[in-house]
Design a protein around this motif. Structure first.
Motif, PDB file in Angstrom:
ATOM      1  N   TRP A  47      -0.435   8.805   4.747  1.00 22.68           N
ATOM      2  CA  TRP A  47      -0.008  10.029   5.425  1.00 22.68           C
ATOM      3  C   TRP A  47      -1.052  10.456   6.458  1.00 22.68           C
ATOM      4  CZ3 TRP A  47       4.543  11.918   6.049  1.00 22.68           C
ATOM      5  CH2 TRP A  47       4.738  13.238   6.469  1.00 22.68           C
ATOM      6  N   SER A  48      -2.325  10.357   6.098  1.00 23.45           N
ATOM      7  CA  SER A  48      -3.398  10.710   7.018  1.00 23.45           C
ATOM      8  C   SER A  48      -3.393   9.796   8.242  1.00 23.45           C
ATOM      9  CB  SER A  48      -4.750  10.612   6.300  1.00 23.45           C
ATOM     10  OG  SER A  48      -5.803  10.850   7.202  1.00 23.45           O
ATOM     11  N   ASN A 102      -2.025   9.115  14.075  1.00 27.42           N
ATOM     12  CA  ASN A 102      -1.454   8.073  14.945  1.00 27.42           C
ATOM     13  C   ASN A 102      -2.215   6.753  14.861  1.00 27.42           C
ATOM     14  OD1 ASN A 102       0.694   9.668  16.023  1.00 27.42           O
ATOM     15  ND2 ASN A 102      -0.807  10.718  17.292  1.00 27.42           N
ATOM     16  N   GLU A 103      -2.628   6.404  13.647  1.00 32.18           N
ATOM     17  CA  GLU A 103      -3.297   5.129  13.425  1.00 32.18           C
ATOM     18  C   GLU A 103      -2.249   4.075  13.062  1.00 32.18           C
ATOM     19  OE1 GLU A 103      -6.592   5.479  10.662  1.00 32.18           O
ATOM     20  OE2 GLU A 103      -7.017   7.506  11.405  1.00 32.18           O
ATOM     21  N   ILE A 104      -2.618   2.825  13.183  1.00 32.06           N
ATOM     22  CA  ILE A 104      -1.713   1.727  12.855  1.00 32.06           C
ATOM     23  C   ILE A 104      -1.499   1.681  11.345  1.00 32.06           C
ATOM     24  CG2 ILE A 104      -1.428  -0.779  12.874  1.00 32.06           C
ATOM     25  CD1 ILE A 104      -3.063  -0.769  15.496  1.00 32.06           C
ATOM     26  N   LEU A 105      -0.231   1.540  10.962  1.00 29.29           N
ATOM     27  CA  LEU A 105       0.145   1.503   9.547  1.00 29.29           C
ATOM     28  C   LEU A 105       0.598   0.096   9.165  1.00 29.29           C
ATOM     29  CD1 LEU A 105       2.347   4.730   9.502  1.00 29.29           C
ATOM     30  CD2 LEU A 105       0.019   4.530   8.631  1.00 29.29           C
ATOM     31  N   SER A 106       0.297  -0.284   7.944  1.00 29.61           N
ATOM     32  CA  SER A 106       0.852  -1.525   7.393  1.00 29.61           C
ATOM     33  C   SER A 106       2.333  -1.288   7.092  1.00 29.61           C
ATOM     34  CB  SER A 106       0.110  -1.899   6.107  1.00 29.61           C
ATOM     35  OG  SER A 106       0.463  -0.995   5.063  1.00 29.61           O
ATOM     36  N   ILE A 121       5.849   4.193   2.822  1.00 26.32           N
ATOM     37  CA  ILE A 121       5.301   5.361   2.112  1.00 26.32           C
ATOM     38  C   ILE A 121       5.491   6.608   2.968  1.00 26.32           C
ATOM     39  CG2 ILE A 121       3.150   6.464   1.364  1.00 26.32           C
ATOM     40  CD1 ILE A 121       2.201   3.655   0.440  1.00 26.32           C
ATOM     41  N   CYS A 122       5.158   6.522   4.243  1.00 27.27           N
ATOM     42  CA  CYS A 122       5.284   7.688   5.130  1.00 27.27           C
ATOM     43  C   CYS A 122       6.740   8.098   5.325  1.00 27.27           C
ATOM     44  CB  CYS A 122       4.606   7.411   6.465  1.00 27.27           C
ATOM     45  SG  CYS A 122       2.796   7.364   6.332  1.00 27.27           S
TER      46      CYS A 122
END
Length: 145
Positions: free
Chosen positions: A17-18, A23-27, A33-34
Motif C-alpha cells: 500500500w505504501s 507511485n513506486e513499482i509494484l510486483s 494486494i493493492c
C-alpha cells in the motif's frame, strides 16, 4: 505471502500500500494486494498507520473482524480462480459474479465456504477437502439460481 509469521504477512500489506501511495513499482502480487485493499475503503485508515495496526489483535468474541484475514481470503480466492484449482472454481466465481453484479460480492460469499473448509481441515489435521469445498460453493451458487 507464505509465512507463519503474522507480522511479516501483515507487513506485506503495509509495504504494498505504501509503495502504491508513493507511485513506486509494484510486483504482480503487490498489485493484487493493492487492488483488494482499494476495494475495501473501510480498511484504508489501517494502512496509513502501520505502527498502530501491525500487531493489532482482532477478537471475534468481541465482534471484531480481522481485516488482514478478510483481505487474505480475497487473495486466496483470486489465486484459486486464476488457476482454476480446485477444478470448477473459476466457473462458480464467474457465475456468482454475474448473478451478484461484481466479483467482490461473489468473493464475499465464497469466503464462507473457504473458511469452513479451512476450519474443518485444521480441526481434522488434514489437507483441505477440495471436493467438499466445491460442493459448498455449488450450494451457495444454487441459492442464486
Amino acid at each position: 505471502m507464505f509465512s507463519d509469521n503474522r507480522t511479516e504477512l501483515r507487513k506485506q500489506f503495509f509495504d504494498a500500500w505504501s509503495k502504491q501511495e508513493n507511485n513506486e513499482i509494484l510486483s504482480p502480487l503487490e498489485v493484487t494486494i493493492c487492488q483488494v485493499i482499494a476495494e475495501h475503503p473501510e480498511y484504508h485508515f489501517i494502512f496509513s498507520n502501520m505502527d498502530r495496526y501491525i500487531n493489532q489483535d482482532y477478537l471475534p468474541e468481541f465482534g471484531e473482524a480481522n481485516p488482514f484475514l478478510h483481505l487474505s481470503m480475497h487473495l486466496g480466492i483470486r489465486e484459486q480462480v486464476s488457476t482454476n484449482r480446485p477444478k470448477g472454481i473459476s466457473q462458480i466465481h464467474q457465475s456468482l459474479s454475474i448473478k451478484l453484479g461484481n466479483n467482490l460480492e461473489a468473493e464475499h460469499l465464497m469466503m464462507d465456504a473457504l473458511a469452513e473448509t479451512l476450519w474443518q481441515a485444521q480441526r481434522d489435521n488434514q489437507a483441505p477437502d477440495e471436493a467438499q469445498y466445491i460442493k459448498r460453493l455449488k450450494k451457495i451458487l444454487k441459492r442464486y439460481n
